[in-house]
Design a protein around this motif. Structure first.
Motif, short mmCIF file in Angstrom:
data_model
loop_
_atom_site.label_atom_id
_atom_site.label_comp_id
_atom_site.label_asym_id
_atom_site.label_seq_id
_atom_site.Cartn_x
_atom_site.Cartn_y
_atom_site.Cartn_z
N SER A 154 -0.96 1.04 -4.31
CA SER A 154 -1.08 -0.25 -4.60
C SER A 154 -0.02 -0.74 -5.67
O SER A 154 0.26 -1.70 -5.57
N ASN A 155 1.49 -0.21 -5.46
CA ASN A 155 2.60 -0.41 -6.16
C ASN A 155 3.33 -1.42 -5.16
O ASN A 155 4.46 -1.87 -6.12
N ILE A 156 3.40 -1.64 -4.07
CA ILE A 156 3.96 -2.22 -2.88
C ILE A 156 3.11 -3.09 -2.21
O ILE A 156 2.05 -2.87 -1.86
N ILE A 157 3.72 -4.15 -2.36
CA ILE A 157 3.17 -5.29 -1.76
C ILE A 157 4.06 -5.47 0.49
O ILE A 157 5.46 -5.93 -0.15
N VAL A 206 8.23 -5.21 -3.39
CA VAL A 206 8.59 -5.72 -1.90
C VAL A 206 8.88 -4.98 -0.87
O VAL A 206 9.71 -4.86 -1.45
N ILE A 207 8.08 -5.42 -0.10
CA ILE A 207 9.03 -4.41 0.98
C ILE A 207 8.62 -5.33 2.42
O ILE A 207 7.88 -6.30 2.21
N ILE A 208 9.92 -6.09 2.77
CA ILE A 208 10.04 -6.71 4.09
C ILE A 208 10.05 -6.10 5.59
O ILE A 208 10.98 -4.69 5.59
N ILE A 209 8.69 -6.35 6.52
CA ILE A 209 8.37 -5.91 8.11
C ILE A 209 8.90 -5.90 8.39
O ILE A 209 9.77 -7.01 8.86
N ASN A 210 9.71 -5.51 9.87
CA ASN A 210 10.87 -5.30 10.46
C ASN A 210 9.64 -6.25 11.72
O ASN A 210 8.55 -5.97 11.84
N ILE A 266 1.50 -2.13 8.85
CA ILE A 266 0.68 -1.76 7.47
C ILE A 266 -0.90 -0.71 6.77
O ILE A 266 -1.13 -0.62 6.24
N LYS A 267 -2.06 -0.86 8.01
CA LYS A 267 -2.89 -0.07 8.04
C LYS A 267 -2.35 0.79 8.06
O LYS A 267 -3.11 1.81 6.77
N LYS A 268 -1.69 1.73 9.20
CA LYS A 268 -2.20 2.83 8.87
C LYS A 268 -0.82 3.55 7.27
O LYS A 268 -0.88 4.73 7.26
N ASN A 269 0.32 3.04 7.20
CA ASN A 269 0.36 3.51 6.06
C ASN A 269 -0.11 2.85 4.68
O ASN A 269 0.15 3.57 3.19
N GLY A 270 -1.79 2.83 4.91
CA GLY A 270 -2.72 2.41 3.05
C GLY A 270 -2.24 1.31 2.85
O GLY A 270 -3.04 1.52 1.17
N TYR A 271 -1.45 0.59 3.36
CA TYR A 271 -1.57 -1.10 2.17
C TYR A 271 -2.98 -1.72 2.19
O TYR A 271 -3.36 -1.67 3.10
N ARG A 272 -3.29 -2.34 1.46
CA ARG A 272 -4.36 -2.77 1.25
C ARG A 272 -3.92 -4.60 1.30
O ARG A 272 -5.25 -5.06 1.76
N TYR A 273 -3.17 -4.91 0.56
CA TYR A 273 -2.48 -6.65 0.80
C TYR A 273 -1.14 -6.49 1.54
O TYR A 273 -0.94 -6.22 1.48
N PHE A 274 -1.22 -7.85 2.08
CA PHE A 274 -0.25 -7.85 2.31
C PHE A 274 0.28 -9.55 2.07
O PHE A 274 -0.60 -10.15 1.90
N ILE A 275 1.90 -10.38 2.37
CA ILE A 275 2.24 -11.54 2.44
C ILE A 275 2.29 -11.27 4.06
O ILE A 275 3.24 -11.41 4.05
N ILE A 276 1.90 -12.73 3.67
CA ILE A 276 2.62 -13.69 5.44
C ILE A 276 3.26 -15.16 4.76
O ILE A 276 2.87 -15.80 4.23
N ILE A 277 4.54 -14.54 5.54
CA ILE A 277 5.01 -16.53 5.08
C ILE A 277 4.72 -16.94 6.38
O ILE A 277 5.41 -16.69 8.04
N SER A 308 -6.15 -9.33 2.81
CA SER A 308 -7.13 -8.12 2.74
C SER A 308 -7.37 -7.98 4.04
O SER A 308 -7.98 -8.61 5.09
N LEU A 309 -6.83 -6.64 3.92
CA LEU A 309 -6.88 -5.70 4.54
C LEU A 309 -8.52 -4.84 5.03
O LEU A 309 -9.15 -5.32 6.11
#
Ligand code: AMP
Length: 428
Positions: A331-334, A362-366, A378-389, A403-404
């Motif tokens: 939850s400390n990573i978006i 912040v991590i940038i997804i490939n 993102i789901k597999k790794n348990g992130y709850r929220y992510f940002i879409i540009i 919100s996933l």
């Protein structure tokens, strides 16, 4: 010897605790955040033994302090060495600095450490016999800006708990000024000896500074008329203090000057400070941590050179008790995901990173993979929220926060992202 029953020995010693489950995760997460922030400010890690020669603390922390007089866990080894379970970090780190000749390295040494410390105090909420600190030290520089860097780094670490943090700050002047002030204070208490609390009377001789922050009702009313150190400072000390305050102001760090703040250890000179928060009842909390400048410690320990230094210790137990640090590391990573692979979007990514600085990593997804593959990751790794540009709305400085869990998209202006994310994560 005090013989214990089986029931007694099947319990951890008084004032000492086990950590497991969520508590364990919270603590681990706190260290991770604290280390990350410290490294960002240029500190690197150090670990020293859990015991030192008793004299390190007797000389370093000082006779006449509660720690040395009453609270140390001392032992004599079978070989006859007198060792002490460390009651604090700074004197031991200074011992390591001297032993390893760190003074010959270039520039000031910026170090962080963490671990258990031991004081034989009366256990109560927020006060344990084995407690944990996260500490920072800058060794080998007189410069006031380092006092501010220490205060700022500790402040950033505490701010990651989302609590309001206030820095209480004072100066004790240099060694001579402090000595002179201690004499003035001693005279003042001699004159008022009949009016101060019983437990403070013995301190008039040994450690009058400590009477200033006494909790005793009678002493407190005497203290209202106590002379203030701020009237006995020389020009250099005033200048030093002003630089520290100015840097705090430039960094929007809320501070209050408290002339009675002296702290319990003997080695401080110039800047001393503590961090507090406001409890739910509106009162000030106990100190979450504190520190100060200790230019004379190396010589007090017997070193032939002065090593001007400044440092702090954060009380991990209190921080975890009082605040609500996120327990889930993820939850400390978006993650940020770009809908299209355009380098034009990089300036916006930088903006987002800046906006979220200190609250989320912040991590940038490939972006080479397909969008649904990225979501799967993102789901597999348990992130709850992510940002879409999304190029369509980014020109208006807006991103999508998704919100996933409930599959909701929210359009948010980048400048409001920090507040919104704080809000969301508080509820999790
Ligand atoms: P000190 O080393 O006394 O400057 O303390 C720094 C911080 O460590 C304090 O502000 C507390 O948050 C924490 N601390 C000190 N002693 C204890 C204790 N016995 N139990 C829990 N936390 C402590």
């Amino acid at each position: 010897m005090n013989k214990k029953s089986t029931k007694d020995i099947l319990q951890a010693p008084r004032g000492m605790r086990d950590f497991f489950g969520e508590e364990f995760k919270k603590r681990k997460n706190f260290y991770k955040i604290a280390e990350e922030i410290s490294e960002r400010y240029g500190f690197s890690g150090i670990e020293t033994p859990i015991m030192e020669h008793t004299e390190i603390f007797q000389k370093g922390v000082g006779e006449g302090t509660d720690i040395v007089d009453k609270e140390m866990y001392n032992l004599t080894t079978t070989g006859g060495d007198k060792l002490t379970l460390r009651p604090e970090g700074t004197a031991a780190i200074m011992r390591a600095y001297i032993e390893h000749g760190m003074g010959s390295l270039q520039g000031a040494q910026m170090l962080y450490y963490s671990g258990p410390f031991f004081r034989h105090e009366r256990p109560q909420k927020g006060r344990y016999r084995q407690f944990y600190q996260f500490g920072l030290e800058v060794m080998g520089s007189k410069e006031a800006r380092y006092d501010a860097i220490i205060i700022k780094t500790g402040y950033e670490i505490l701010k990651s708990t989302d609590k309001e943090i206030i820095v209480e700050i004072n100066t004790l002047g240099n060694n001579e000024e402090r000595k002179k002030y201690v004499d003035i204070l001693r005279n003042f208490y001699m004159k008022n000896i009949d009016s101060i609390g019983e437990s403070d009377k013995s301190r008039v001789e040994t450690n009058p500074l400590r009477i200033l922050d006494s909790k005793d009702k009678n002493t407190k009313s005497v203290n209202e008329n106590a002379p203030s150190i701020l009237n006995y400072l020389g020009d250099d000390s005033i200048k030093h203090f002003n630089i520290v305050k100015k840097i705090l102001e430039e960094n929007n760090i809320k501070y209050e000057v408290i002339p009675s703040l002296v702290r319990g250890l003997d080695y401080y000179e110039h800047t001393v400070f503590e961090y507090i928060t406001i409890n739910s009842d509106g009162n000030k909390s106990d100190a979450l941590g504190g520190g100060g400048r200790y230019d004379g410690l190396a010589e007090t320990l017997g070193h032939n050179k002065s090593v001007p230094s400044v440092g702090l210790g954060l009380g991990v137990d209190r921080i975890i008790d009082i605040t609500d640090i996120n327990i889930d590391e993820k939850s400390n990573i978006i993650p940020i995901l770009k809908l299209t692979n355009s380098t034009n979007l990089d300036i916006y990514i930088k903006k987002i990173i800046k906006e979220l600085n200190n609250i989320k990593k912040v991590i940038i997804i490939n972006h080479i993979q397909k969008f649904d593959k990225q979501i799967k990751f993102i789901k597999k790794n348990g992130y709850r929220y992510f940002i879409i540009i999304d190029e369509k709305i980014i020109k208006e400085n807006k991103i999508i926060l998704r919100s996933l869990k409930d599959d909701i998209n929210e359009q948010i202006n980048i400048n409001e992202l920090k507040n919104r994310i704080r809000e969301i994560y508080k509820k999790l």
